[in-house]
Scaffold this active site. Structure first.
Site, PDB file in Angstrom:
ATOM      1  N   TYR A 141       8.943   5.516  -2.273  1.00  0.00           N
ATOM      2  CA  TYR A 141       9.177   4.907  -3.583  1.00  0.00           C
ATOM      3  C   TYR A 141       9.907   5.852  -4.541  1.00  0.00           C
ATOM      4  O   TYR A 141      10.366   5.435  -5.596  1.00  0.00           O
ATOM      5  CB  TYR A 141       7.856   4.453  -4.220  1.00  0.00           C
ATOM      6  N   ASP A 224      -0.125   0.674  11.380  1.00  0.00           N
ATOM      7  CA  ASP A 224      -0.136  -0.729  11.838  1.00  0.00           C
ATOM      8  C   ASP A 224      -1.461  -1.050  12.522  1.00  0.00           C
ATOM      9  O   ASP A 224      -2.066  -2.090  12.272  1.00  0.00           O
ATOM     10  CB  ASP A 224       1.076  -1.037  12.736  1.00  0.00           C
ATOM     11  N   ASP A 248       0.205   1.004  -0.470  1.00  0.00           N
ATOM     12  CA  ASP A 248       0.485  -0.190  -1.264  1.00  0.00           C
ATOM     13  C   ASP A 248       0.098  -1.443  -0.453  1.00  0.00           C
ATOM     14  O   ASP A 248      -0.601  -2.337  -0.941  1.00  0.00           O
ATOM     15  CB  ASP A 248       1.985  -0.202  -1.614  1.00  0.00           C
TER      16      ASP A 248
HETATM   17  C1  IPM Z   1       0.757  -1.569  -7.068  1.00  0.00           C
HETATM   18  C2  IPM Z   1       1.952  -2.395  -7.394  1.00  0.00           C
HETATM   19  C3  IPM Z   1       3.058  -1.480  -7.854  1.00  0.00           C
HETATM   20  C4  IPM Z   1       3.451  -0.609  -6.683  1.00  0.00           C
HETATM   21  C5  IPM Z   1       4.273  -2.160  -8.480  1.00  0.00           C
HETATM   22  C6  IPM Z   1       3.893  -3.072  -9.612  1.00  0.00           C
HETATM   23  C7  IPM Z   1       5.296  -1.135  -8.925  1.00  0.00           C
HETATM   24  O1  IPM Z   1       2.302  -3.168  -6.299  1.00  0.00           O
HETATM   25  O2  IPM Z   1       0.269  -0.845  -7.958  1.00  0.00           O
HETATM   26  O3  IPM Z   1       0.283  -1.618  -5.931  1.00  0.00           O
HETATM   27  O4  IPM Z   1       4.252  -1.014  -5.845  1.00  0.00           O
HETATM   28  O5  IPM Z   1       2.934   0.499  -6.600  1.00  0.00           O
HETATM   29 MG    MG Z   2       0.893  -3.097  -4.720  1.00  0.00          MG
END
Ligand code: IPM
Ligand code: MG
Length: 366
Positions: A141, A224, A248
């Site tokens: 990310y 996975d 996530d």
């Molecule tokens: C989370 C959300 C966030 C992420 C988004 C809103 C940026 O999905 O906190 O899990 O991807 O981290």
């Molecule tokens: Mg999320």
């Protein structure tokens, strides 16, 4: 000691309405000799509407100064057309990155009263209590290079998975520390079978374990397979530690095991500040749910439980955190359900506000 300070960022969609219920719990804390200095500010689309940016610099500065930040939710279809750099989510990512909140704690706990509500069989989820520790400030990310560019006659999208040893080691330590206070087991998840960053992840987690936490039981799983095991028999896990992307996904999966995303809190913690408290941001796992925003249908429990995590991890008030959690259990046992918790049984849902009031009434009754 100085009055502890909170920065409240309700954000978008259902954020403001669930945060209004948290305010009631904050007021209840005041009756127990735990008053807070509370400031409120904008984040996400709300900040964009006011300032043309999803997080104003002044808000960022405040967030660095307070003892803890409480966030509602960000985003909504209205902002889909915005340039990527000013999308509501960027505000949240900036907070996480600049506060260096590398350890994201996402508990998935199944309340007895809701065990029937899970999409899995009751015996698979009843009594479930696991903790996902997601690395939050690095990985794919944030990695560079990133972007969309043109090669020949087509476009190419690029993101980079990148982890340093120290980034892996510090989140591993968070997981081992938590495990020691729970059932003393950590399962680390990556894709060491296909990704070099996964190989390094596995090695570093093992090294930190062998050197500093030999008393904790450590296992490794490909992410996975981990997803599969989480749906097959989630109770085999205690603490799961994983990277930003897998965390996530796996935390949404784990959250749903418990019946509703509307129940799940999270804490994002960084290094200790000068006063010994960790840099911290607390937010529900659910999003801004624009489809139900402003209708009083949202479940405030995830946000209230996020505040309970703040009491526990930032303010050392485990007793009050326990009381808040008990009050939530109590109202659920009484049969109160917001719309997201209504299945086939045809109960009448309570509103966001009624749920918040009922929780505070339980707290007040002691
Ligand atoms: C989370 C959300 C966030 C992420 C988004 C809103 C940026 O999905 O906190 O899990 O991807 O981290
Ligand atoms: Mg999320």
């Amino acid at each position: 000691m100085a009055t502890p300070s909170l920065l409240i960022l309700p954000g978008d969609g259902i954020g403001p309405e669930v945060m209004a219920e948290v305010r009631k719990v904050i007021d209840w804390c005041g009756t127990r000799g735990l008053a807070f200095d509370v400031e409120e500010d904008l984040v996400g689309g709300a900040a964009y509407d006011a300032h043309g940016t999803p997080l104003a610099d002044a808000t960022m500065e405040k967030a660095q100064q307070v003892d803890a930040v409480l966030l509602g939710a960000v985003g909504g279809p209205k902002y889909d057309v915005l340039d990527f750099s000013v999308k509501p989510e960027r505000g949240l990512l900036r907070l996480r990155k600049e506060m260096d909140l590398y350890a994201n704690l996402r508990p998935a706990q199944c309340f007895d009263a809701l065990a029937d509500f899970s999409s899995l069989k009751k015996d698979v989820v009843a009594g479930l209590d696991i903790m996902i520790v997601r690395e939050l400030t690095s990985g794919v990310y944030f990695g560079e290079p990133r972007g969309i560019h043109t090669e020949g006659n087509e476009r190419v999208g690029i993101n980079t998975q990148r982890y340093t040893e120290s980034e892996i080691a510090r989140v591993a330590r968070s997981a081992f520390e938590l495990a020691r206070k729970r059932s003393n087991r950590v399962c680390s998840m990556e894709k060491a079978n296909v990704m070099e960053s996964g190989i390094l992840w596995r090695e570093v987690v093992q090294e930190v374990h062998d050197r500093e936490y030999p008393d904790v039981e450590l296992s490794h799983m490909y992410a996975d397979a981990g997803a599969m095991q989480l749906t097959r028999w989630p109770k085999q896990f205690d603490v799961i530690v994983t990277d930003n992307l897998f965390g996530d996904l796996l935390s949404d999966l784990a959250a749903m095991l418990t019946g509703s995303l509307g129940m799940l809190p999270s804490a994002s913690l960084g290094a200790p500040m000068a006063n010994g408290r960790p840099r911290a941001l607390y937010e529900p796992v659910h999003g801004s749910a624009p489809d139900i925003a402003g209708q009083g249908k949202a479940n405030p429990i995830a946000c209230i439980l996020s505040f309970a995590m703040a009491l526990r991890y930032s303010f050392d008030r485990g007793a009050e955190a326990d009381l808040v959690e008990k009050a939530v259990e109590g109202v659920l046992a009484d049969g109160l359900r917001t719309a997201d918790l209504i299945g086939e049984e045809g109960r009448t849902p309570v509103s966001t506000q009624e749920m918040g009031d009922a929780i505070v009434a339980k707290l007040a009754a002691g």
